[in-house]
Design a protein around this motif. Structure first.
Motif, PDB file in Angstrom:
ATOM      1  N   GLU A 114       1.050  -1.088   0.003  1.00 43.85           N
ATOM      2  CA  GLU A 114      -0.062  -0.089   0.011  1.00 43.85           C
ATOM      3  C   GLU A 114       1.001   1.371  -0.138  1.00 43.85           C
ATOM      4  N   GLU A 115       0.665   2.228  -0.939  1.00 42.78           N
ATOM      5  CA  GLU A 115       1.550   3.224  -1.307  1.00 42.78           C
ATOM      6  C   GLU A 115       0.982   4.518  -1.590  1.00 42.78           C
ATOM      7  N   ALA A 116       1.591   5.514  -1.744  1.00 40.97           N
ATOM      8  CA  ALA A 116       0.953   6.738  -2.068  1.00 40.97           C
ATOM      9  C   ALA A 116       0.991   6.896  -3.721  1.00 40.97           C
ATOM     10  N   GLY A 130      -0.610  11.115  -4.178  1.00 42.61           N
ATOM     11  CA  GLY A 130      -0.641  10.811  -2.565  1.00 42.61           C
ATOM     12  C   GLY A 130      -1.943  10.179  -2.162  1.00 42.61           C
ATOM     13  N   THR A 131      -2.681  10.044  -2.790  1.00 42.47           N
ATOM     14  CA  THR A 131      -4.013   9.088  -2.236  1.00 42.47           C
ATOM     15  C   THR A 131      -3.236   7.676  -2.300  1.00 42.47           C
ATOM     16  N   PRO A 132      -3.760   6.998  -1.203  1.00 41.83           N
ATOM     17  CA  PRO A 132      -3.188   5.656  -0.902  1.00 41.83           C
ATOM     18  C   PRO A 132      -3.949   4.681  -1.989  1.00 41.83           C
ATOM     19  N   VAL A 133      -3.145   3.918  -2.369  1.00 44.35           N
ATOM     20  CA  VAL A 133      -3.334   2.937  -3.383  1.00 44.35           C
ATOM     21  C   VAL A 133      -2.752   1.504  -3.129  1.00 44.35           C
ATOM     22  N   ILE A 134      -3.363   0.332  -3.662  1.00 43.89           N
ATOM     23  CA  ILE A 134      -2.862  -0.913  -3.226  1.00 43.89           C
ATOM     24  C   ILE A 134      -2.038  -1.335  -4.757  1.00 43.89           C
ATOM     25  N   ARG A 135      -0.601  -1.801  -4.681  1.00 37.16           N
ATOM     26  CA  ARG A 135      -0.025  -2.143  -5.750  1.00 37.16           C
ATOM     27  C   ARG A 135       0.171  -3.726  -5.550  1.00 37.16           C
ATOM     28  N   TRP A 153      -2.405  -1.111  -9.940  1.00 40.54           N
ATOM     29  CA  TRP A 153      -2.639  -0.316  -8.822  1.00 40.54           C
ATOM     30  C   TRP A 153      -4.362  -0.192  -8.802  1.00 40.54           C
ATOM     31  N   ALA A 156      -7.177   2.316  -2.677  1.00 44.18           N
ATOM     32  CA  ALA A 156      -7.093   1.487  -1.389  1.00 44.18           C
ATOM     33  C   ALA A 156      -8.387   1.493  -0.803  1.00 44.18           C
TER      34      ALA A 156
END
Length: 245
Positions: A114-116, A130-135, A153, A156
């Motif tokens: 999980e990253e920006a 900058g919104t949280p996403v799941i990769r 992506w 999240a």
């Protein structure tokens, strides 16, 4: 063979890699269909202006990919040249797209985080950087042959539990369904080509010099809201794309 591209010295690409590329292209185009065999090493060495050892290295690389096979007393047999046909349409799905071309398909989850969202991911998913996403990092195979290496992506906030669900289902479609998204469509697909990098060589079991077809794709829900952005790297000698309306 007439029309065969000649190798170029002092390009930074080893001669055997160039020759492997040329032979791979010739096999795919049907140049050797009449015999089902690659020409003898002596013939190839003469065509390319190299020694037999260089040709032998190229054939060994192709054998490692499963494209050719040395047969004692006969020569080098073409093991396979067929490509999987992968349709790109409004409802592009990996497993459904392959249909009966493969007896079984699998997905290996290489990694996740999980990253920006960076600028590119944010642009495709239409969210703020900058919104949280799941990769997810995956490799998809058909009949135990790696076909595609992908990075996807997902927003999240919309898909909590996505990683564990995907690990269980090995399917984006089934994961979406389990998390409340019953249907989605392909909104955009961009296709380019490039040589495989070191990660591709390992994960797709390719040899140096292999060519990839690369897709950048966005899937949306039925209201047009992006739910997935993916970059997929396909082994070019294993698939072909058909664009469907």
């Amino acid at each position: 063979m007439a029309g065969m591209k000649q190798v170029q010295r002092q390009t930074g690409v080893a001669l055997w890699r160039q020759i492997a590329d040329r032979i791979r292209e010739a096999i795919s185009s049907g140049a050797y269909d009449e015999t089902g065999m690659v020409p003898p090493e002596t013939v190839l060495a003469l065509q390319f202006g190299v020694n037999r050892h260089t040709v032998r290295s190229a054939l060994a690389a192709l054998a490692q990919e499963g494209i050719v096979r040395a047969v004692q007393g006969r020569g080098t047999l073409i093991e396979r040249k067929e490509r999987l046909n992968f349709p790109i349409s409004r409802r592009t799905r990996f497993t459904d797209g392959l249909g009966d071309q493969a007896r079984e398909t699998h997905s290996l989850l290489l990694g996740h985080a999980e990253e920006a969202a960076n600028t590119e991911v944010a642009r495709w998913l239409r969210i703020e950087p900058g919104t949280p996403v799941i990769r997810l990092e995956t490799v998809r195979d058909a009949d135990r042959r790696p076909v595609a290496r992908g990075t996807s992506w997902f927003p999240a906030a919309r898909f909590p539990g996505l990683v564990e669900t995907y690990r269980q289902t090995e399917s984006v479609t089934k994961t979406f369904a389990a998390l409340g998204l019953s249907d989605y469509v392909r909104a955009t697909t961009e296709i380019t080509a490039a040589h495989a990098d070191s990660g591709d060589l390992a994960d797709l079991e390719l040899t140096p010099g292999a060519v990839l077809l690369i897709t950048k794709a966005m899937n949306t829900d039925l209201d047009g809201v992006p739910v997935q952005y993916s970059i997929s790297r396909f082994a070019a000698d294993r698939v072909q794309f058909t664009i469907e309306n």
